[in-house]
Write a protein that holds these residues in place. Structure first.
Motif, PDB file in Angstrom:
ATOM      1  N   ARG A   1       0.831  -1.202   0.000  1.00  7.49           N
ATOM      2  CA  ARG A   1       0.000   0.000   0.000  1.00  7.49           C
ATOM      3  C   ARG A   1       0.865   1.252   0.000  1.00  7.49           C
ATOM      4  NH1 ARG A   1      -5.628  -0.786   2.472  1.00  7.49           N
ATOM      5  NH2 ARG A   1      -5.637   1.225   1.493  1.00  7.49           N
ATOM      6  N   ILE A   2       0.328   2.272  -0.621  1.00  5.98           N
ATOM      7  CA  ILE A   2       0.984   3.575  -0.591  1.00  5.98           C
ATOM      8  C   ILE A   2       0.077   4.557   0.136  1.00  5.98           C
ATOM      9  CG2 ILE A   2       0.101   4.192  -2.885  1.00  5.98           C
ATOM     10  CD1 ILE A   2       2.756   5.846  -3.164  1.00  5.98           C
ATOM     11  N   ALA A   3       0.662   5.293   1.046  1.00  9.39           N
ATOM     12  CA  ALA A   3      -0.045   6.379   1.718  1.00  9.39           C
ATOM     13  C   ALA A   3       0.395   7.661   1.027  1.00  9.39           C
ATOM     14  CB  ALA A   3       0.310   6.415   3.203  1.00  9.39           C
ATOM     15  N   TRP A   4      -0.550   8.535   0.694  1.00  6.17           N
ATOM     16  CA  TRP A   4      -0.181   9.749  -0.020  1.00  6.17           C
ATOM     17  C   TRP A   4      -1.049  10.912   0.405  1.00  6.17           C
ATOM     18  CZ3 TRP A   4      -3.535  12.282  -3.384  1.00  6.17           C
ATOM     19  CH2 TRP A   4      -4.713  11.603  -3.675  1.00  6.17           C
ATOM     20  N   ARG A   5      -0.504  12.110   0.182  1.00  6.42           N
ATOM     21  CA  ARG A   5      -1.289  13.323   0.415  1.00  6.42           C
ATOM     22  C   ARG A   5      -0.659  14.485  -0.329  1.00  6.42           C
ATOM     23  NH1 ARG A   5      -0.041  13.835   6.640  1.00  6.42           N
ATOM     24  NH2 ARG A   5       2.170  14.083   6.403  1.00  6.42           N
ATOM     25  N   VAL A   6      -1.518  15.419  -0.677  1.00  2.88           N
ATOM     26  CA  VAL A   6      -1.109  16.674  -1.290  1.00  2.88           C
ATOM     27  C   VAL A   6      -1.497  17.753  -0.294  1.00  2.88           C
ATOM     28  CG1 VAL A   6      -1.464  18.274  -3.200  1.00  2.88           C
ATOM     29  CG2 VAL A   6      -1.428  15.800  -3.634  1.00  2.88           C
ATOM     30  N   ARG A   7      -0.527  18.523   0.141  1.00  6.88           N
ATOM     31  CA  ARG A   7      -0.793  19.560   1.148  1.00  6.88           C
ATOM     32  C   ARG A   7      -1.072  20.899   0.476  1.00  6.88           C
ATOM     33  NH1 ARG A   7       3.905  18.503   5.616  1.00  6.88           N
ATOM     34  NH2 ARG A   7       3.124  16.497   6.335  1.00  6.88           N
ATOM     35  N   CYS A   8      -2.144  21.535   0.905  1.00  8.03           N
ATOM     36  CA  CYS A   8      -2.428  22.873   0.391  1.00  8.03           C
ATOM     37  C   CYS A   8      -1.676  23.897   1.235  1.00  8.03           C
ATOM     38  CB  CYS A   8      -3.924  23.153   0.371  1.00  8.03           C
ATOM     39  SG  CYS A   8      -4.706  23.133   1.978  1.00  8.03           S
ATOM     40  N   TRP A   9      -1.634  25.125   0.788  1.00  9.04           N
ATOM     41  CA  TRP A   9      -0.767  26.131   1.400  1.00  9.04           C
ATOM     42  C   TRP A   9      -1.099  26.430   2.849  1.00  9.04           C
ATOM     43  CZ3 TRP A   9      -2.959  30.678   3.058  1.00  9.04           C
ATOM     44  CH2 TRP A   9      -4.192  31.016   2.520  1.00  9.04           C
ATOM     45  N   GLU A  10      -2.316  26.184   3.303  1.00  7.83           N
ATOM     46  CA  GLU A  10      -2.664  26.510   4.692  1.00  7.83           C
ATOM     47  C   GLU A  10      -2.072  25.525   5.704  1.00  7.83           C
ATOM     48  OE1 GLU A  10      -5.343  25.761   2.563  1.00  7.83           O
ATOM     49  OE2 GLU A  10      -6.360  27.654   2.236  1.00  7.83           O
ATOM     50  N   THR A  11      -1.574  24.372   5.262  1.00  6.83           N
ATOM     51  CA  THR A  11      -1.202  23.320   6.200  1.00  6.83           C
ATOM     52  C   THR A  11       0.296  23.057   6.331  1.00  6.83           C
ATOM     53  OG1 THR A  11      -1.402  21.606   4.518  1.00  6.83           O
ATOM     54  CG2 THR A  11      -3.386  22.130   5.783  1.00  6.83           C
ATOM     55  N   VAL A  12       1.143  23.933   5.793  1.00  8.19           N
ATOM     56  CA  VAL A  12       2.584  23.668   5.842  1.00  8.19           C
ATOM     57  C   VAL A  12       3.348  24.846   6.422  1.00  8.19           C
ATOM     58  CG1 VAL A  12       2.559  22.039   3.928  1.00  8.19           C
ATOM     59  CG2 VAL A  12       2.861  24.451   3.466  1.00  8.19           C
ATOM     60  N   ARG A  13       4.594  24.614   6.773  1.00 11.07           N
ATOM     61  CA  ARG A  13       5.437  25.668   7.350  1.00 11.07           C
ATOM     62  C   ARG A  13       5.720  26.751   6.310  1.00 11.07           C
ATOM     63  NH1 ARG A  13       8.437  21.245   6.219  1.00 11.07           N
ATOM     64  NH2 ARG A  13      10.358  21.558   5.066  1.00 11.07           N
ATOM     65  N   PRO A  14       5.986  27.977   6.725  1.00 10.41           N
ATOM     66  CA  PRO A  14       6.087  29.088   5.790  1.00 10.41           C
ATOM     67  C   PRO A  14       7.422  29.278   5.076  1.00 10.41           C
ATOM     68  CG  PRO A  14       6.216  29.883   8.027  1.00 10.41           C
ATOM     69  CD  PRO A  14       5.953  28.403   8.107  1.00 10.41           C
ATOM     70  N   ALA A  15       8.463  28.515   5.326  1.00 14.02           N
ATOM     71  CA  ALA A  15       9.786  28.764   4.734  1.00 14.02           C
ATOM     72  C   ALA A  15       9.887  28.222   3.312  1.00 14.02           C
ATOM     73  CB  ALA A  15      10.856  28.112   5.599  1.00 14.02           C
ATOM     74  N   PRO A  16      10.265  29.068   2.323  1.00 11.28           N
ATOM     75  CA  PRO A  16      10.494  28.583   0.957  1.00 11.28           C
ATOM     76  C   PRO A  16      11.661  27.597   0.937  1.00 11.28           C
ATOM     77  CG  PRO A  16      10.352  30.978   1.012  1.00 11.28           C
ATOM     78  CD  PRO A  16      10.421  30.511   2.435  1.00 11.28           C
ATOM     79  N   GLN A  17      11.674  26.691  -0.047  1.00  4.46           N
ATOM     80  CA  GLN A  17      12.734  25.697  -0.170  1.00  4.46           C
ATOM     81  C   GLN A  17      13.274  25.712  -1.590  1.00  4.46           C
ATOM     82  OE1 GLN A  17      10.890  22.072   1.039  1.00  4.46           O
ATOM     83  NE2 GLN A  17      10.795  22.663   3.171  1.00  4.46           N
ATOM     84  N   GLN A  18      14.542  25.366  -1.751  1.00 12.16           N
ATOM     85  CA  GLN A  18      15.170  25.328  -3.067  1.00 12.16           C
ATOM     86  C   GLN A  18      14.819  24.026  -3.764  1.00 12.16           C
ATOM     87  OE1 GLN A  18      16.802  27.945  -4.366  1.00 12.16           O
ATOM     88  NE2 GLN A  18      16.791  26.802  -6.276  1.00 12.16           N
ATOM     89  N   GLY A  19      14.531  24.078  -5.059  1.00  6.95           N
ATOM     90  CA  GLY A  19      14.257  22.896  -5.866  1.00  6.95           C
ATOM     91  C   GLY A  19      15.402  22.604  -6.810  1.00  6.95           C
ATOM     92  N   LEU A  20      15.195  21.711  -7.772  1.00  6.51           N
ATOM     93  CA  LEU A  20      16.213  21.383  -8.760  1.00  6.51           C
ATOM     94  C   LEU A  20      16.410  22.510  -9.767  1.00  6.51           C
ATOM     95  CD1 LEU A  20      15.278  17.676  -9.571  1.00  6.51           C
ATOM     96  CD2 LEU A  20      17.190  18.481  -8.206  1.00  6.51           C
ATOM     97  N   LEU A  21      15.375  23.303 -10.003  1.00  6.36           N
ATOM     98  CA  LEU A  21      15.445  24.412 -10.948  1.00  6.36           C
ATOM     99  C   LEU A  21      15.657  25.711 -10.190  1.00  6.36           C
ATOM    100  CD1 LEU A  21      12.454  23.361 -13.218  1.00  6.36           C
ATOM    101  CD2 LEU A  21      14.888  22.986 -13.618  1.00  6.36           C
ATOM    102  N   PRO A  22      16.087  26.787 -10.886  1.00  3.66           N
ATOM    103  CA  PRO A  22      16.276  28.079 -10.212  1.00  3.66           C
ATOM    104  C   PRO A  22      14.971  28.582  -9.585  1.00  3.66           C
ATOM    105  CG  PRO A  22      17.247  28.121 -12.399  1.00  3.66           C
ATOM    106  CD  PRO A  22      16.477  26.839 -12.302  1.00  3.66           C
ATOM    107  N   GLY A  23      15.096  29.267  -8.464  1.00  2.00           N
ATOM    108  CA  GLY A  23      13.933  29.818  -7.781  1.00  2.00           C
ATOM    109  C   GLY A  23      13.495  28.938  -6.628  1.00  2.00           C
ATOM    110  N   ALA A  24      12.830  29.548  -5.691  1.00  2.00           N
ATOM    111  CA  ALA A  24      12.379  28.832  -4.500  1.00  2.00           C
ATOM    112  C   ALA A  24      11.025  28.181  -4.742  1.00  2.00           C
ATOM    113  CB  ALA A  24      12.276  29.796  -3.317  1.00  2.00           C
ATOM    114  N   LEU A  25      10.801  27.057  -4.082  1.00  2.00           N
ATOM    115  CA  LEU A  25       9.491  26.416  -4.068  1.00  2.00           C
ATOM    116  C   LEU A  25       8.763  26.908  -2.825  1.00  2.00           C
ATOM    117  CD1 LEU A  25      10.430  22.773  -5.065  1.00  2.00           C
ATOM    118  CD2 LEU A  25       9.507  24.569  -6.513  1.00  2.00           C
TER     119      LEU A  25
END
Length: 122
Positions: free
Chosen positions: A12-36
């Motif tokens: 089994r796989i457990a999964w979820r997609v978090r909307c913006w109201e439910t996560v911490r506020p700090a941007p994170q770096q991705g593989l491409l330029p610019g913050a996620l």
């Protein structure tokens, strides 16, 4: 698009997609330029869920935990783009989880316009 996949035991796989109201506020770096930015905005979170349905319903993803919880976006971001981005992200996360580099997966998708077979990772 950003997230995390951790392989697990069982079938089994457990999964979820978090909307913006439910996560911490700090941007994170991705593989491409610019913050996620943390979370996905309303409407685009639904598009990301739709991008996961085919792989989830087909049982193509191995057991584990999948969380999609950050993205680069603006007010005019397209739901269709988010659907495609989450499909590519799943392939990138699976490659990493099984010890393969993500760059060839991305290059192949860009060159051919098609995603690799997700069952090749498990």
């Amino acid at each position: 698009m950003g997230g995390e996949f951790v392989p697990g035991e069982g079938d089994r796989i457990a999964w979820r997609v978090r909307c913006w109201e439910t996560v911490r506020p700090a941007p994170q770096q991705g593989l491409l330029p610019g913050a996620l930015l943390p979370g996905l905005p309303a409407g685009l979170d639904h598009a990301a869920r739709m991008g996961l349905w085919a792989d989830l319903n087909a049982g193509a993803l191995p057991a584990g935990q999948l969380v999609i919880d950050r993205a680069g976006y603006h007010q005019e971001s397209s739901p269709a783009l988010f659907t495609t981005a989450v499909e590519l992200l799943v392939h990138v996360l699976l490659a990493g989880a099984f010890g393969s580099p993500a760059e060839p997966v991305i290059r192949s998708c860009v060159a051919t316009g098609r995603l690799p077979d997700v069952t090749a990772w498990s």
